[in-house]
Design an enzyme around this catalytic site. Structure first.
Site, PDB file in Angstrom:
ATOM      1  CE  LYS A   1      -3.383   2.419   2.722  1.00 49.45           C
ATOM      2  NZ  LYS A   1      -4.636   2.718   3.608  1.00 49.45           N
TER       3      LYS A   1
ATOM      4  CG  HIS B   1      -8.841 -27.712 -35.118  1.00 53.52           C
ATOM      5  ND1 HIS B   1      -8.250 -27.119 -34.890  1.00 53.52           N
ATOM      6  CD2 HIS B   1      -9.319 -28.253 -36.130  1.00 53.52           C
ATOM      7  CE1 HIS B   1      -7.614 -27.493 -36.390  1.00 53.52           C
ATOM      8  NE2 HIS B   1      -8.198 -28.078 -36.684  1.00 53.52           N
TER       9      HIS B   1
END
Length: 393
Positions: free
Chosen positions: A134, A272
């Site tokens: 922070k 695929h």
């Protein structure tokens, strides 16, 4: 300048600490980290000397103290903060080196009861990392040992600029949030499989050359889980061939899952992500022959997965077809001699996944635009004897 050091992963720590001392940092440290540094001949101030308190509650409270969090959270560009530190004799902390014990490993030991596992939840570490992240404008936070050399070089030259500090802070919050996601999974009741808020822990396995299409960037991430690690393509051992692509991994996963549907010899061929051949027979050779007959044209350039070891006989059958990837639980040396003659053929060694009730809490995630669909995994072992033909013959 003061650096606070408290890490689980001590790889590269001593060298980094020496760099910090060399550019003028005082080292403050806790527990095992302090011992590592002291054993290396470095001067270290114990954290209890800074706080004025010993660790209490069997180690639950070590660093949760204003002398630590005041030093981490004070903005050095705010005169009131600087004055407050002076009023309370608090020394600002300019750099935090901290990383957390992988929680998914901490609770793997089956001999631990629930309370012993709860004791593995780290409080002080995440609190320090969040505080430093922070306050990144005033504190450099380093959670990844892979950053030690780069940050050491910056500290020894022009310093760590705000952009780098912000990136390190983002990495720190990612580190803590992944940790917290695993703690939440551990504490979650089994009947709360779909909580109102769901965080998923992922750890990067590596970058991929590109995604589904060349213009898409991509990377592979391992899904983290409490308890025994999940098996999957990213846990496989690649024995031969060039690196796997995004599409290779998608197709290989579909093939591997399909070949794992039965405990009998089974082969799947995928193109695929869609099986173009799938067969279960008495032998793996027969299963391959029938799977290939499913669509011999589409099988060209596909991916094949077998749930039995590949020996020389089946290897020669596989070598007669152009495949991109072959997956099996094992390859004999004779099989490897046959298959490695194909330079670009990828060979992946991976056992079939565990199935049934023991993995019933596993989830499948499917992204949709703006969201994610989540379902329990379809890992129930089917019984062909219960199948019925409901159409007229």
């Amino acid at each position: 300048m003061r650096a606070l050091v408290s890490v689980f992963d001590k790889a590269g720590l001593v060298d980094f600490a020496r760099t910090l001392v060399g550019v003028g940092f005082e080292l403050v440290s806790t527990g095992g980290s302090a011992k590592t540094l002291l054993d290396a001949g470095l001067e270290v101030t114990p954290v209890e000397q800074v706080t004025g308190y010993p660790e209490i509650l069997n180690g639950r409270v070590k660093t949760l103290h204003p002398a630590i969090h005041g030093g981490l959270l004070a903005r050095m560009d705010v005169s009131e903060h600087v004055a407050t530190l002076a009023d309370h004799d608090i020394v600002p902390i300019d750099l935090l080196v901290s990383n957390l014990y992988p929680f998914e490993q901490a609770v793997q030991d089956p001999s631990l009861d629930i309370q012993q596992k709860v004791e593995q939840i780290d409080i002080g570490g995440p609190a320090m990392v969040r505080a430093a992240a922070k306050n990144y404008a005033s504190v450099v936070v380093v959670t990844d040992p892979g950053d030690y050399e780069r940050i050491g070089n910056l500290l020894a030259s022009d310093g760590v600029d705000l952009q780098v500090r912000r990136r390190l802070a983002a990495k720190a919050f990612e580190h803590v949030s992944t940790y917290d996601s695993l703690v939440a999974e551990f504490l979650r009741e089994e009947d709360s499989a779909f909580p109102d808020e769901l965080a998923v822990g992922l750890r990067k396995s590596g970058d991929l050359r590109y995604g589904e299409n060349p213009q898409q960037a991509a990377a592979a991430y391992s899904l983290l889980a409490v308890g025994q690690p999940l098996s999957g393509l990213l846990n496989s051992t690649q024995l031969h061939g060039k690196e796997l692509s995004f599409n290779n991994l998608m197709d290989a996963d579909a093939a591997w899952q399909a070949s794992s549907i039965s405990s009998e010899p089974t082969v799947s061929i995928v193109k695929h992500t869609v099986p173009c051949g799938l067969a279960t027979r008495n032998t793996i050779e027969a299963a391959f022959t029938h799977a290939l007959e499913g669509d011999i044209v589409s099988a060209f350039g596909g991916i094949v997965s077998l749930n039995r070891p590949v020996d020389e006989t089946i290897a020669r059958m596989l070598a007669g077809v152009f495949f991109e990837v072959i997956i099996a639980p094992e390859f004999t040396q004779d099989a490897l001699q046959v298959l490695t003659k194909k330079k670009n053929l990828r060979l992946l060694q991976l056992a079939a996944p565990a199935r049934g009730p023991e993995t019933g809490q596993r989830r499948d995630y499917r992204p949709i635009t703006g969201g994610m669909l989540v379902q329990s995994a379809d890992d129930v072992v089917d019984n062909p004897g219960a199948w019925r033909v409901v159409t007229d013959t």
